[in-house]
Structures are given as C-alpha cells and as structure tokens.
Design a protein around this motif. Sequence first.
Motif, short mmCIF file in Angstrom:
data_model
loop_
_atom_site.label_atom_id
_atom_site.label_comp_id
_atom_site.label_asym_id
_atom_site.label_seq_id
_atom_site.Cartn_x
_atom_site.Cartn_y
_atom_site.Cartn_z
N PRO A 1 -13.57 64.36 48.34
CA PRO A 1 -13.36 63.51 49.58
C PRO A 1 -14.44 63.65 50.62
CG PRO A 1 -11.36 64.69 49.29
CD PRO A 1 -12.31 65.04 48.38
N ALA A 2 -15.03 64.87 50.59
CA ALA A 2 -16.27 64.93 51.57
C ALA A 2 -17.65 64.30 51.38
CB ALA A 2 -16.63 66.51 51.56
N LYS A 3 -17.57 63.97 50.15
CA LYS A 3 -18.74 63.14 49.66
C LYS A 3 -18.61 61.77 50.47
CE LYS A 3 -20.21 60.20 45.83
NZ LYS A 3 -20.07 59.93 44.32
N TYR A 4 -17.55 61.11 50.46
CA TYR A 4 -17.11 59.76 51.25
C TYR A 4 -17.31 59.90 52.68
CZ TYR A 4 -16.27 58.44 46.48
OH TYR A 4 -16.31 58.01 45.19
N ARG A 5 -16.81 61.11 53.08
CA ARG A 5 -16.69 61.44 54.77
C ARG A 5 -18.09 61.40 54.99
NH1 ARG A 5 -15.48 67.06 55.39
NH2 ARG A 5 -17.78 67.11 54.80
N ASP A 6 -19.16 62.09 54.28
CA ASP A 6 -20.65 62.32 54.81
C ASP A 6 -21.25 60.90 54.70
OD1 ASP A 6 -20.00 65.06 55.11
OD2 ASP A 6 -20.81 65.59 53.12
N GLN A 7 -20.85 60.06 53.75
CA GLN A 7 -21.52 58.91 53.39
C GLN A 7 -20.95 58.12 54.80
OE1 GLN A 7 -19.94 56.16 50.66
NE2 GLN A 7 -21.91 55.49 49.88
N PHE A 8 -19.77 58.13 54.99
CA PHE A 8 -19.38 57.27 56.11
C PHE A 8 -20.24 57.45 57.32
CE2 PHE A 8 -16.63 57.11 59.98
CZ PHE A 8 -16.24 55.63 60.07
N ARG A 9 -20.19 59.00 57.60
CA ARG A 9 -20.88 59.46 58.76
C ARG A 9 -22.34 59.05 58.83
NH1 ARG A 9 -18.12 65.39 59.08
NH2 ARG A 9 -16.21 64.88 59.94
N ARG A 10 -23.03 59.14 57.71
CA ARG A 10 -24.38 58.72 57.55
C ARG A 10 -24.63 57.13 57.97
NH1 ARG A 10 -24.37 61.70 52.79
NH2 ARG A 10 -24.31 59.64 51.80
N ARG A 11 -23.65 56.43 57.39
CA ARG A 11 -23.84 54.85 57.72
C ARG A 11 -23.44 54.64 59.07
NH1 ARG A 11 -21.50 52.08 52.30
NH2 ARG A 11 -23.05 52.73 50.79
N VAL A 12 -22.55 55.09 59.76
CA VAL A 12 -22.32 54.95 61.12
C VAL A 12 -23.57 55.27 61.98
CG1 VAL A 12 -20.90 55.47 62.84
CG2 VAL A 12 -19.94 54.88 60.81
N GLY A 13 -23.76 56.68 61.51
CA GLY A 13 -25.05 57.07 62.51
C GLY A 13 -26.36 56.16 62.34
N ASP A 14 -26.33 55.74 61.32
CA ASP A 14 -27.72 54.70 61.01
C ASP A 14 -27.35 53.18 61.28
OD1 ASP A 14 -29.00 56.87 60.13
OD2 ASP A 14 -28.86 56.36 57.87
N GLY A 15 -26.18 52.85 61.71
CA GLY A 15 -25.76 51.69 61.90
C GLY A 15 -25.72 50.79 60.77
#
Length: 97
Positions: A5-19
Amino acid sequence: MTENPAKYRDQFRRRVGDGRCYSTPYLGCREFSASFAFPDGSETPIPVSEDLGPMLLGLSYDPDGSGRGTPVFFPARLEEGVVRIPPDPEAWRSHAA
C-alpha cells in the motif's frame, strides 16, 4: 501477489505535490472543477452556516442483484463552512426515502 500500500500512498503524494491527477476532479458537475493541494496550515472554514436542503449521499442497491438503486439523500447543513457527511454506509439506510 498483494502490492505494498505504501506504493500507492507515495504515488498519491507525488501527484498531489505536482498538481497532477488522472482526471480533473469536480464537484458534482464538470462545470465545477475542483483544485487540490496539500494543506499548508493556513486553511480556515468560511464563517457561513445555513441549511442546504437534501443532498445526494449515494445509491442503495436492491439486494436481489437486479441493479436497481434507490437514491439516498441526507439533510445537508453548512456549519461555519463545513458540511458533515454521514460516514457509515449503514447510516445511509436510515436516510433512505
């Protein structure tokens, strides 16, 4: 094989951070697009309270597998800029018309 699940959490954080997002989020209709970002601590609710009337909570599908759904509404209220949504899907049934 179960993915981490950390893979998806990190993906979410990257996408939100980049808009970035897969599709533009919107508020009910595509005409009302929503922007998003990580909270920066300066957010404050608007000082408005009022009844919003019935708001769609979701669909309650018949257990017979027919695919028929009944719309479920709840009495929405804006309290100091915050709308509270009933969190428990079981609570949806108590609001069914």
